[in-house]
Design a protein around this motif. Sequence first.
Motif, PDB file in Angstrom:
ATOM      1  N   GLY A 132      15.824 -24.578   3.766  1.00 14.26           N
ATOM      2  CA  GLY A 132      14.627 -25.302   4.428  1.00 14.26           C
ATOM      3  C   GLY A 132      13.536 -24.479   4.545  1.00 14.26           C
ATOM      4  N   ARG A 133      13.571 -23.231   4.223  1.00 11.31           N
ATOM      5  CA  ARG A 133      12.298 -22.260   4.390  1.00 11.31           C
ATOM      6  C   ARG A 133      11.277 -22.640   3.304  1.00 11.31           C
ATOM      7  NH1 ARG A 133      16.435 -18.387   5.489  1.00 11.31           N
ATOM      8  NH2 ARG A 133      16.460 -17.931   3.217  1.00 11.31           N
ATOM      9  N   SER A 134      10.079 -22.241   3.584  1.00 12.44           N
ATOM     10  CA  SER A 134       8.945 -22.506   2.514  1.00 12.44           C
ATOM     11  C   SER A 134       8.697 -21.175   2.022  1.00 12.44           C
ATOM     12  CB  SER A 134       7.727 -22.917   3.180  1.00 12.44           C
ATOM     13  OG  SER A 134       7.168 -21.918   4.404  1.00 12.44           O
ATOM     14  N   THR A 135       9.266 -20.161   2.522  1.00 16.19           N
ATOM     15  CA  THR A 135       9.150 -18.651   1.762  1.00 16.19           C
ATOM     16  C   THR A 135      10.367 -17.871   1.778  1.00 16.19           C
ATOM     17  OG1 THR A 135       8.166 -17.589   4.024  1.00 16.19           O
ATOM     18  CG2 THR A 135       6.583 -18.679   2.390  1.00 16.19           C
ATOM     19  N   LEU A 136      10.392 -16.716   1.229  1.00 17.11           N
ATOM     20  CA  LEU A 136      11.384 -15.903   1.656  1.00 17.11           C
ATOM     21  C   LEU A 136      11.508 -15.435   2.761  1.00 17.11           C
ATOM     22  CD1 LEU A 136      11.468 -14.112  -1.947  1.00 17.11           C
ATOM     23  CD2 LEU A 136      13.241 -15.599  -1.198  1.00 17.11           C
ATOM     24  N   PRO A 137      12.603 -14.970   3.466  1.00 17.59           N
ATOM     25  CA  PRO A 137      12.777 -14.721   4.861  1.00 17.59           C
ATOM     26  C   PRO A 137      12.094 -13.322   5.242  1.00 17.59           C
ATOM     27  CG  PRO A 137      14.814 -14.245   3.766  1.00 17.59           C
ATOM     28  CD  PRO A 137      13.981 -14.949   2.770  1.00 17.59           C
ATOM     29  N   VAL A 138      11.756 -12.511   4.333  1.00 12.55           N
ATOM     30  CA  VAL A 138      10.906 -11.155   4.724  1.00 12.55           C
ATOM     31  C   VAL A 138       9.562 -11.262   3.960  1.00 12.55           C
ATOM     32  CG1 VAL A 138      10.993  -8.853   4.902  1.00 12.55           C
ATOM     33  CG2 VAL A 138      13.135 -10.166   5.437  1.00 12.55           C
ATOM     34  N   ASP A 139       8.849 -10.591   4.566  1.00 13.85           N
ATOM     35  CA  ASP A 139       7.424 -10.529   3.874  1.00 13.85           C
ATOM     36  C   ASP A 139       7.238  -9.336   3.262  1.00 13.85           C
ATOM     37  OD1 ASP A 139       6.693 -13.014   4.744  1.00 13.85           O
ATOM     38  OD2 ASP A 139       5.281 -12.267   6.592  1.00 13.85           O
ATOM     39  N   VAL A 140       7.097  -9.180   1.984  1.00 15.76           N
ATOM     40  CA  VAL A 140       6.782  -8.046   1.349  1.00 15.76           C
ATOM     41  C   VAL A 140       5.234  -8.012   0.668  1.00 15.76           C
ATOM     42  CG1 VAL A 140       7.503  -6.625  -0.945  1.00 15.76           C
ATOM     43  CG2 VAL A 140       8.895  -7.970   0.569  1.00 15.76           C
ATOM     44  N   ALA A 141       4.319  -7.100   0.769  1.00 14.45           N
ATOM     45  CA  ALA A 141       3.269  -6.823   0.216  1.00 14.45           C
ATOM     46  C   ALA A 141       2.901  -5.740  -0.401  1.00 14.45           C
ATOM     47  CB  ALA A 141       2.265  -7.053   1.515  1.00 14.45           C
ATOM     48  N   ILE A 142       2.081  -5.865  -1.441  1.00 17.07           N
ATOM     49  CA  ILE A 142       1.677  -4.631  -2.157  1.00 17.07           C
ATOM     50  C   ILE A 142       0.070  -4.470  -2.200  1.00 17.07           C
ATOM     51  CG2 ILE A 142       3.895  -4.696  -3.606  1.00 17.07           C
ATOM     52  CD1 ILE A 142       2.288  -6.115  -5.685  1.00 17.07           C
ATOM     53  N   ALA A 143      -0.142  -3.106  -2.379  1.00 19.53           N
ATOM     54  CA  ALA A 143      -1.409  -3.036  -2.391  1.00 19.53           C
ATOM     55  C   ALA A 143      -1.685  -1.635  -3.300  1.00 19.53           C
ATOM     56  CB  ALA A 143      -2.247  -2.546  -1.182  1.00 19.53           C
ATOM     57  N   GLU A 144      -2.606  -1.490  -4.022  1.00 19.42           N
ATOM     58  CA  GLU A 144      -2.961  -0.495  -4.831  1.00 19.42           C
ATOM     59  C   GLU A 144      -4.268   0.116  -4.674  1.00 19.42           C
ATOM     60  OE1 GLU A 144      -2.819   0.683  -9.767  1.00 19.42           O
ATOM     61  OE2 GLU A 144      -2.241  -1.291  -8.960  1.00 19.42           O
ATOM     62  N   GLN A 145      -4.288   1.718  -4.740  1.00 16.01           N
ATOM     63  CA  GLN A 145      -5.697   2.354  -4.441  1.00 16.01           C
ATOM     64  C   GLN A 145      -5.497   3.802  -4.898  1.00 16.01           C
ATOM     65  OE1 GLN A 145      -6.949   2.209  -0.282  1.00 16.01           O
ATOM     66  NE2 GLN A 145      -9.077   2.519  -0.843  1.00 16.01           N
ATOM     67  N   ASN A 146      -6.345   3.999  -5.486  1.00 19.00           N
ATOM     68  CA  ASN A 146      -6.474   5.485  -6.009  1.00 19.00           C
ATOM     69  C   ASN A 146      -5.194   6.062  -6.593  1.00 19.00           C
ATOM     70  OD1 ASN A 146      -9.155   6.012  -4.821  1.00 19.00           O
ATOM     71  ND2 ASN A 146      -8.046   6.411  -2.910  1.00 19.00           N
ATOM     72  N   GLY A 147      -4.687   5.115  -7.594  1.00 14.17           N
ATOM     73  CA  GLY A 147      -3.316   5.322  -8.226  1.00 14.17           C
ATOM     74  C   GLY A 147      -2.308   5.481  -7.635  1.00 14.17           C
ATOM     75  N   THR A 148      -2.235   4.953  -6.250  1.00 14.96           N
ATOM     76  CA  THR A 148      -1.057   4.808  -5.678  1.00 14.96           C
ATOM     77  C   THR A 148      -0.685   3.337  -5.124  1.00 14.96           C
ATOM     78  OG1 THR A 148      -1.246   6.934  -4.730  1.00 14.96           O
ATOM     79  CG2 THR A 148       0.138   5.580  -3.380  1.00 14.96           C
ATOM     80  N   VAL A 149       0.557   2.888  -5.277  1.00 15.01           N
ATOM     81  CA  VAL A 149       0.991   1.569  -4.928  1.00 15.01           C
ATOM     82  C   VAL A 149       1.979   1.720  -3.534  1.00 15.01           C
ATOM     83  CG1 VAL A 149       2.728  -0.328  -5.362  1.00 15.01           C
ATOM     84  CG2 VAL A 149       1.008   0.706  -7.132  1.00 15.01           C
ATOM     85  N   THR A 150       1.231   1.035  -2.556  1.00 17.47           N
ATOM     86  CA  THR A 150       1.807   0.793  -1.273  1.00 17.47           C
ATOM     87  C   THR A 150       2.562  -0.523  -1.005  1.00 17.47           C
ATOM     88  OG1 THR A 150       0.334   2.384  -0.342  1.00 17.47           O
ATOM     89  CG2 THR A 150       1.495   0.973   1.338  1.00 17.47           C
ATOM     90  N   VAL A 151       3.999  -0.354  -0.464  1.00 14.62           N
ATOM     91  CA  VAL A 151       4.746  -1.597  -0.441  1.00 14.62           C
ATOM     92  C   VAL A 151       4.921  -1.666   1.075  1.00 14.62           C
ATOM     93  CG1 VAL A 151       6.976  -2.684  -1.019  1.00 14.62           C
ATOM     94  CG2 VAL A 151       5.886  -1.224  -2.618  1.00 14.62           C
ATOM     95  N   SER A 152       4.487  -3.069   1.748  1.00 12.41           N
ATOM     96  CA  SER A 152       4.584  -2.922   3.000  1.00 12.41           C
ATOM     97  C   SER A 152       5.727  -4.312   3.379  1.00 12.41           C
ATOM     98  CB  SER A 152       3.211  -3.210   3.722  1.00 12.41           C
ATOM     99  OG  SER A 152       2.318  -2.268   3.489  1.00 12.41           O
ATOM    100  N   ILE A 153       6.583  -3.843   4.231  1.00 16.40           N
ATOM    101  CA  ILE A 153       7.549  -4.975   4.717  1.00 16.40           C
ATOM    102  C   ILE A 153       7.418  -5.152   5.908  1.00 16.40           C
ATOM    103  CG2 ILE A 153      10.199  -5.469   4.716  1.00 16.40           C
ATOM    104  CD1 ILE A 153      10.558  -3.397   2.531  1.00 16.40           C
ATOM    105  N   THR A 154       7.415  -6.474   6.414  1.00 17.90           N
ATOM    106  CA  THR A 154       7.234  -7.088   7.755  1.00 17.90           C
ATOM    107  C   THR A 154       8.174  -8.153   7.945  1.00 17.90           C
ATOM    108  OG1 THR A 154       4.788  -6.760   7.459  1.00 17.90           O
ATOM    109  CG2 THR A 154       5.530  -8.132   9.247  1.00 17.90           C
ATOM    110  N   GLU A 155       9.087  -7.856   9.028  1.00 18.63           N
ATOM    111  CA  GLU A 155      10.045  -8.980   9.474  1.00 18.63           C
ATOM    112  C   GLU A 155       9.373  -9.748  10.387  1.00 18.63           C
ATOM    113  OE1 GLU A 155      14.161  -8.790  12.049  1.00 18.63           O
ATOM    114  OE2 GLU A 155      13.561  -7.053  11.016  1.00 18.63           O
TER     115      GLU A 155
END
Length: 249
Positions: A132-155
């Motif tokens: 019944g959820r419209s999205t997966l239960p945990v938010d995962v975001a990615i950002a890329e800057q200066n050759g580095t990928v950052t993965v952020s997880i938010t509950e």
Amino acid sequence: MTGIMASRLKLLLAAIGLAVLLQPALAEPPRAVVELFTSQGCSNCPPADALLVEYSRRPDIVALSFPVNYWDYLGWKDTLAHAEFTNRQKDYAHARSDRQVFTPQMIVNGKKSCIGSDRAQIEKAIQMTGKGRSTLPVDVAIAEQNGTVTVSITETGEVPHRNAEVWVLPVLRSQTVPIERGENKGRTVTYANVVRGLKRIGEWHGGPARFELPAETARRGGDGFVVLLQVEENDRPGMILGAAKSPGL
């Protein structure tokens, strides 16, 4: 206010409004991850491959192709297959305790097995595993800057598990292969989001978390990448809690 100032204000407000309209929409959080286990040597797979191409265009779906190698003996060696992907499919089967390994097989959200070309069955599995959820239960975001990928997880709310592993999967957005021998001899098949590897970058134990890795590592062997937050059950892949895909996927 003079007429000139009023005119300039109207032009400014119009420009701001136009800029807002032209801004790209924010990426839609995914509601499902679908993994297609496929083979260039399988005559039943091209319809499933075409369906995965469709799913790859949906912003609310993370669609992945995992080419397997166990049909290579039929006369054509899959040019994209890897034993690691075959092992992943078998591990899923052991985790489900049904031991069903076949092509084309679609695994939805790490839990439900479907015939890879059966759209109705896959859509039903998305609904079932999403609960019944419209999205997966945990938010995962990615950002890329200066050759580095950052993965952020938010509950952001209640989650079914608070222990999971974070994986980065380099992918090829699209790969077209002319098949010269075997069951699909003479066919040319286009594959979408072809996985080129699986790299574990850390563990998640609930709450906010942040991981970094070189962009080159995230894309190694591909031209994009996907991040999965996935529960591990007895050293085997389980429920997918969250996911994100790099721009262009």
